[in-house]
Write an enzyme that holds these catalytic residues in place. Structure first.
Site, PDB file in Angstrom:
ATOM      1  N   ASP A  43       1.807 -18.781  -5.627  1.00  0.00           N
ATOM      2  CA  ASP A  43       0.624 -18.005  -5.951  1.00  0.00           C
ATOM      3  C   ASP A  43      -0.204 -18.532  -7.144  1.00  0.00           C
ATOM      4  OD1 ASP A  43      -0.802 -15.332  -5.200  1.00  0.00           O
ATOM      5  OD2 ASP A  43      -0.389 -15.130  -7.307  1.00  0.00           O
ATOM      6  N   GLU A  49      -1.113 -22.511  -3.663  1.00  0.00           N
ATOM      7  CA  GLU A  49      -2.440 -21.766  -3.443  1.00  0.00           C
ATOM      8  C   GLU A  49      -3.476 -22.216  -4.676  1.00  0.00           C
ATOM      9  OE1 GLU A  49      -4.451 -17.619  -3.220  1.00  0.00           O
ATOM     10  OE2 GLU A  49      -3.183 -17.836  -4.893  1.00  0.00           O
ATOM     11  N   ASP A  86       7.384  -0.503   9.884  1.00  0.00           N
ATOM     12  CA  ASP A  86       8.294   0.337   9.074  1.00  0.00           C
ATOM     13  C   ASP A  86       9.523   0.971   9.848  1.00  0.00           C
ATOM     14  OD1 ASP A  86       9.063   2.509   7.495  1.00  0.00           O
ATOM     15  OD2 ASP A  86       7.600   3.895   8.007  1.00  0.00           O
ATOM     16  N   ASP A 112       7.020 -15.842  -1.354  1.00  0.00           N
ATOM     17  CA  ASP A 112       5.787 -16.230  -2.195  1.00  0.00           C
ATOM     18  C   ASP A 112       6.682 -16.439  -3.605  1.00  0.00           C
ATOM     19  OD1 ASP A 112       3.080 -15.752  -3.103  1.00  0.00           O
ATOM     20  OD2 ASP A 112       3.094 -14.933  -1.011  1.00  0.00           O
ATOM     21  N   HIS A 169      -3.891 -12.141   3.622  1.00  0.00           N
ATOM     22  CA  HIS A 169      -4.000 -10.937   3.019  1.00  0.00           C
ATOM     23  C   HIS A 169      -5.096 -10.661   2.030  1.00  0.00           C
ATOM     24  CE1 HIS A 169      -1.843 -13.359   0.171  1.00  0.00           C
ATOM     25  NE2 HIS A 169      -1.937 -12.532  -0.755  1.00  0.00           N
ATOM     26  N   ASP A 170      -5.717 -11.741   1.748  1.00  0.00           N
ATOM     27  CA  ASP A 170      -6.974 -11.688   0.749  1.00  0.00           C
ATOM     28  C   ASP A 170      -8.122 -11.876   1.497  1.00  0.00           C
ATOM     29  OD1 ASP A 170      -5.206 -11.733  -1.501  1.00  0.00           O
ATOM     30  OD2 ASP A 170      -5.155 -13.790  -1.899  1.00  0.00           O
ATOM     31  N   ASP A 185       8.712  -2.813   5.921  1.00  0.00           N
ATOM     32  CA  ASP A 185      10.068  -3.074   5.320  1.00  0.00           C
ATOM     33  C   ASP A 185      10.586  -4.117   5.992  1.00  0.00           C
ATOM     34  OD1 ASP A 185      11.395  -1.657   7.342  1.00  0.00           O
ATOM     35  OD2 ASP A 185      11.091   0.375   6.235  1.00  0.00           O
TER      36      ASP A 185
HETATM   37  O1  TEU Z   1      -4.863 -14.711  -4.983  1.00  0.00           O
HETATM   38  C1  TEU Z   1      -5.486 -15.452  -6.020  1.00  0.00           C
HETATM   39  C2  TEU Z   1      -7.014 -15.441  -5.860  1.00  0.00           C
HETATM   40  O2  TEU Z   1      -7.750 -16.574  -6.143  1.00  0.00           O
HETATM   41  C3  TEU Z   1      -7.426 -14.095  -5.636  1.00  0.00           C
HETATM   42  O3  TEU Z   1      -8.362 -13.836  -6.794  1.00  0.00           O
HETATM   43  C4  TEU Z   1      -8.149 -14.201  -4.412  1.00  0.00           C
HETATM   44  O4  TEU Z   1      -8.899 -15.198  -3.986  1.00  0.00           O
HETATM   45  C5  TEU Z   1      -8.908 -12.847  -4.380  1.00  0.00           C
HETATM   46  O5  TEU Z   1      -8.172 -11.984  -4.063  1.00  0.00           O
HETATM   47  C6  TEU Z   1      -9.826 -12.799  -3.045  1.00  0.00           C
HETATM   48  O6  TEU Z   1     -10.772 -11.935  -3.207  1.00  0.00           O
HETATM   49  C7  TEU Z   1      -3.444 -14.474  -5.244  1.00  0.00           C
HETATM   50  C8  TEU Z   1      -3.048 -13.607  -3.989  1.00  0.00           C
HETATM   51  O7  TEU Z   1      -2.907 -14.226  -2.725  1.00  0.00           O
HETATM   52  C9  TEU Z   1      -3.604 -12.107  -4.196  1.00  0.00           C
HETATM   53  O8  TEU Z   1      -3.065 -11.401  -3.304  1.00  0.00           O
HETATM   54  C10 TEU Z   1      -3.276 -11.756  -5.495  1.00  0.00           C
HETATM   55  O9  TEU Z   1      -3.824 -10.459  -5.898  1.00  0.00           O
HETATM   56  C11 TEU Z   1      -3.453 -12.610  -6.689  1.00  0.00           C
HETATM   57  O10 TEU Z   1      -3.006 -14.010  -6.692  1.00  0.00           O
HETATM   58  C12 TEU Z   1      -2.870 -11.979  -8.057  1.00  0.00           C
HETATM   59  O11 TEU Z   1      -1.537 -12.506  -7.644  1.00  0.00           O
END
Ligand code: TEU
Length: 594
Positions: free
Chosen positions: A231, A291, A52, A129, A366-367, A60
């Site tokens: 995505d 993805e 930040d 993305d 991030h997921d 940012d």
């Molecule tokens: O994620 C796609 C996806 O398949 C998600 O359901 C993911 O597997 C899940 O969050 C796991 O718990 C993408 C992005 O990477 C994610 O950050 C987004 O929230 C999602 O698409 C919607 O755009």
């Protein structure tokens, strides 16, 4: 005599022909199409949590700019930046309200241009993305679309007129009701959203929508962006007759993960990808990374086979999905996962792309929770070694290597005790769903300490000061208290740190194309603690041995394999002779093979 001479000559010709064709076929197998996006190491930045610059508690673009020299020092080649577009942030930028503007919290387009230039000046590419399965409901297209049934944007989204009764069930991954159609009273109709109700799905069946998306993609490429991570690109195609399908029917066709598989199997999906390739991707030297949610090993090649001209490479989910209990909500099975299953998954996915297409290797993003907490061991005595082991795995497998910010220093899960600490729509709405069903949520809260997405989204740990040097304000999500110990500044000054091991491991990959392009052969598939494989490229051979356990293991090499020199290890001393190696807990060793 004459006959004998002819027979000898003919025999010679047959043998030499065979040799030639064997050589040729070997040649064609080992022929490598070198590409920057195959050999480059990707570093993923979640901008909200990286740095930040203005004290509002949110990372940012200027924050990233201030860390460009650090990024360069890692030795990585490509940045994948999570969405930075204008967004109301229901899903942290995965709900875009303007594809060609920068989110105010993150900065301005001038900041973006400076970031792109700063990266390019340092020889680093930038992959953005691309979120085009859905937009935000605050996007102008949706505002128009929902305003009247005869609006010219109506057909940019999926609508179901209410006079036709209840729409056919579709599952929403994020909605509190679990349903993917939401009623909108302005036009007395339901709209479709596979994710939250603030993320309406775009209608790819409409060529006008596709043209608008291609135009937007070209604008970014014309600016100099080097690629897109797309995505849930596997979900874009829909059957617009919207057939009624039940979970049971889907189970019969797709087995587990019914909705993911169904969504990834829409009609015309590959036609859209080919069209996108022709209209946009083929005109630039860019990375097209899909993805691949819901994509199975059997249909993977369809997306990335070079001859089909669709995408370049993609992420599969089989690895990161290992070990969850059936029933959803990301609860890990108490039995966890076994290394033999893990090896089997990565080996099968390697084999799919052995001759065509290209894969990717990642253990966190991030997921996902933090890789060392999920796949390694974040207890103090094993934290360093297991983090290094996972880095070694990612950087020695075949496929493009992805490292998530913070994994270079071994950041760990934060393990929130309270739902109030969570910021992620996924976890919060699952919690509400469970509450509405009258379930006891304690067990789930416990489970999410290991699996929830926010574990992987806490601020980057730069130093041991307040808020880990991430912000001078109040961070949007809590900083992990272990930043006092686990942070960049401490590790930069320690030659034995995870960070310094990471630098060495990246250099090893760079100096040895065998680690990128070489074929992969799994050894000892049934060994419960050791993951070992040989990479081969022409004359060059390397053996990777990883001890995925807390025990010391004496590993006898399979017959015919003899170790050469140690190229890298995360322990100072390796007890080894030609036929066997003794590995300490979470030890990794890469050898050249004799
Ligand atoms: O994620 C796609 C996806 O398949 C998600 O359901 C993911 O597997 C899940 O969050 C796991 O718990 C993408 C992005 O990477 C994610 O950050 C987004 O929230 C999602 O698409 C919607 O755009």
């Amino acid at each position: 005599m004459y006959k004998i001479v002819v027979a000898i000559i003919l025999g010679y010709m047959v043998i030499s022909c065979k040799l030639n064709s064997a050589e040729n076929s070997n040649d064609s197998k080992s022929e490598i199409q070198r590409e920057w996006w195959k050999e480059g190491v990707v570093y993923q930045i979640y901008p909200r949590s990286f740095k930040d610059s203005d004290g509002n508690g949110v990372g940012d673009l200027r924050g990233i700019i201030s860390k460009l020299d650090y990024i360069k020092s890692l030795g990585i080649d490509i940045i994948w930046l999570n969405p930075v577009y204008k967004s109301p942030n229901t899903d942290n930028g995965y709900d875009i309200s303007d594809y060609e503007a920068i989110m105010e919290e993150f900065g301005t387009m001038a900041d973006f241009d400076e970031l792109l230039e700063g990266l390019h000046n340092r020889g680093i590419k930038l992959v953005m993305d691309l979120v085009v399965n859905h937009s935000s409901d605050e996007h102008r297209w949706f505002q128009e679309s929902r305003s009247a049934r005869n609006n010219s944007y109506r057909n940019f989204y999926h609508w179901w007129p209410a006079e036709k009764g209840e729409p056919p069930y579709r599952r929403s991954f994020f909605d509190v009701t679990g349903k993917a159609w939401t009623y909108d009273k302005t036009t007395n109709a339901y709209y479709l959203h596979y994710f939250s109700r603030k993320q309406p799905d775009l209608k790819w069946e409409n060529p006008e929508l596709r043209r608008a998306i291609y135009k937007m993609m070209r604008n970014w490429f014309d600016k100099g962006v080097d690629g897109f991570r797309m995505d849930v690109i596997s979900f874009i195609a829909k059957d617009t007759t919207y057939p009624r399908v039940t979970e049971e029917e889907l189970k019969e066709i797709y087995g587990d993960d019914t909705w993911g598989r169904y969504y990834a199997d829409g009609p015309n999906l590959h036609a859209y990808l080919r069209e996108m390739n022709e209209e946009v991707l083929s005109q630039y030297d860019v990375m097209a990374l899909g993805e691949g949610a819901g994509v199975t090993i059997d249909n993977a090649l369809k997306f990335v086979d070079e001859d089909r001209k669709e995408l370049d490479l993609f992420f599969h989910f089989d690895g990161v999905s290992l070990g969850y209990s059936p029933g959803g909500y990301k609860q890990l099975d108490p039995e966890g996962w076994s290394l033999t299953e893990f090896k089997d998954i990565y080996t099968r996915w390697n084999d799919v792309f052995a001759e065509k297409g290209w894969g990717s290797i990642y253990l966190g993003n991030h997921d996902q929770p933090r890789m060392v907490s999920r796949w390694g061991n974040d207890a103090p005595e094993y934290h360093n070694k297991s983090a290094e082991l996972l880095q070694t795995f990612i950087l020695s497998m075949r496929g493009t290597a992805f490292i998530y910010y913070g994994d270079e220093i071994g950041m760990t899960n934060i393990r929130f005790d309270n739902i109030e600490d969570y910021r992620d729509i996924e976890t919060i709405n699952w919690y509400k769903q469970l509450k509405n069903m009258g379930k006891n949520t304690d067990k789930y809260i416990e489970g999410w300490k290991l699996s929830a997405r926010d574990n992987g989204r806490t601020p980057m740990q730069w130093n041991n000061s307040l808020n880990a040097g991430f912000t001078s304000g109040i961070p949007w999500i809590k900083v992990n208290s272990n930043h006092k110990k686990i942070n960049v500044a401490a590790q930069e000054n320690d030659s034995g740190s995870i960070l310094n091991y990471f630098h060495k491991m990246i250099q090893l990959r760079k100096n040895n194309p065998v680690l990128v392009y070489g074929s992969y052969e799994l050894l000892s598939p049934d060994h419960p603690q050791i993951y070992a494989y040989v990479r081969t490229l022409g004359e060059s051979k390397m053996l990777v041995v990883l001890n995925f356990s807390t025990e010391e293991i004496e590993y006898q090499l399979p017959v015919g394999i003899k170790t050469g020199s140690v190229e890298i290890s995360n322990y100072d001393v390796t007890d080894v002779n030609e036929e066997r190696v003794v590995l300490k807990p979470y030890q990794t060793v890469i050898f050249t093979l004799k």
